[in-house]
Scaffold this active site. Structure first.
Site, PDB file in Angstrom:
ATOM      1  N   HIS A  11     -58.631  34.040  51.776  1.00 51.81           N
ATOM      2  CA  HIS A  11     -59.147  33.496  53.038  1.00 51.81           C
ATOM      3  C   HIS A  11     -58.110  33.640  54.152  1.00 51.81           C
ATOM      4  O   HIS A  11     -58.402  34.192  55.219  1.00 51.81           O
ATOM      5  CB  HIS A  11     -59.513  32.022  52.850  1.00 51.81           C
ATOM      6  N   GLU A  12     -56.914  33.165  53.890  1.00 56.63           N
ATOM      7  CA  GLU A  12     -55.886  33.197  54.936  1.00 56.63           C
ATOM      8  C   GLU A  12     -55.449  34.624  55.243  1.00 56.63           C
ATOM      9  O   GLU A  12     -55.103  34.945  56.392  1.00 56.63           O
ATOM     10  CB  GLU A  12     -54.687  32.336  54.531  1.00 56.63           C
ATOM     11  N   HIS A  15     -57.647  36.032  57.828  1.00 55.81           N
ATOM     12  CA  HIS A  15     -57.191  35.691  59.187  1.00 55.81           C
ATOM     13  C   HIS A  15     -56.054  36.622  59.596  1.00 55.81           C
ATOM     14  O   HIS A  15     -55.980  37.076  60.746  1.00 55.81           O
ATOM     15  CB  HIS A  15     -56.691  34.244  59.225  1.00 55.81           C
ATOM     16  N   HIS A  18     -57.292  39.892  60.673  1.00 60.22           N
ATOM     17  CA  HIS A  18     -57.925  39.794  61.991  1.00 60.22           C
ATOM     18  C   HIS A  18     -56.883  40.019  63.091  1.00 60.22           C
ATOM     19  O   HIS A  18     -57.181  40.617  64.132  1.00 60.22           O
ATOM     20  CB  HIS A  18     -58.580  38.418  62.141  1.00 60.22           C
TER      21      HIS A  18
END
Length: 227
Positions: A11-12, A15, A18
């Site tokens: 998940h991180e 980010h 991104h």
């Protein structure tokens, strides 16, 4: 590392991608500088690859023998992700809706617990479920302004990430290069230079459907019509 810890890592890292894959000149518009409604899409989308058998066979190995995780255990892990999703969905929605209601007040409630109970009663919240986060300790809302009246974004982002991952499934390969290139160009690279709805539509060719999320959570039979 537990499976849940590994999910957090993916998940991180989503980010992180991104930000790393941004092709925007100005920082205020680059990478994760997007609306809260959209910022969790790249991170939650990346979680999908954790449960892919090809990925698990590379990293999930026996601590003594080095043998890759058995296929039967992979299937059990995938099935377990649907366990209790009716409860989880209702519990999450309770917190998200009460969050919106309390931030719609012009003045703070005198008794936050009484406000919470009255709001849940209006929502017909099942007593056996309850909120995922009670208001007195809901730090996501009250530790700062970032998620105030915005806790709903995780579930909305899950609508997006489930539908986005379906683009790979439809292509017949979770690592399809053409779909990945579209994802990079329209989602990861564009930042806030393109409105979220336009960016997602450019990637997917249409607006998101609820069906992939409901199917992923086991709340809808596979093969149901699009909505």
């Amino acid at each position: 590392m537990s499976f849940d810890d590994a999910r957090t890592l993916f998940h991180e890292f989503g980010h992180g991608l991104h930000g790393l894959l941004s092709r925007v000149t100005y920082h205020r518009l680059a990478g994760t500088q997007v609306l809260r409604d959209f910022v969790e899409l790249p991170s939650q989308l990346f979680e999908h690859w954790l449960a892919e058998p090809q990925v698990l066979r590379q990293h999930a190995r026996h601590w003594q023998t080095g043998e890759p995780i058995p296929d039967a255990l992979v299937q059990r892990l995938q099935a377990a992700q649907r366990w209790g999703q009716g409860y989880e969905t209702v519990s999450y929605c309770g917190s998200a809706l009460v969050d919106l209601e309390i931030h719609a007040q012009s003045t703070p409630p005198a008794d936050i617990v009484a406000f919470e109970q009255a709001a849940l009663q209006r929502l017909c919240m099942p007593r056996a479920v309850g909120m995922r986060h009670r208001l007195p300790h809901f730090q996501h809302l009250f530790a700062g302004a970032s998620y105030a009246s915005g806790y709903y974004v995780y579930l909305w982002a899950e609508v997006l990430d489930a539908d986005a991952y379906d683009a790979f499934i439809e292509a017949g390969n979770p690592f399809d290069a053409d779909v990945a290139a579209r994802l990079h160009r329209h989602i990861y690279a564009s930042g806030d230079t393109v409105a979220p709805q336009a960016a997602y539509t450019a990637f997917r060719g249409r607006l998101p459907s609820l069906v992939p999320l409901l199917t992923k959570r086991g709340l809808l039979d596979e093969g149901a019509p699009s909505v």
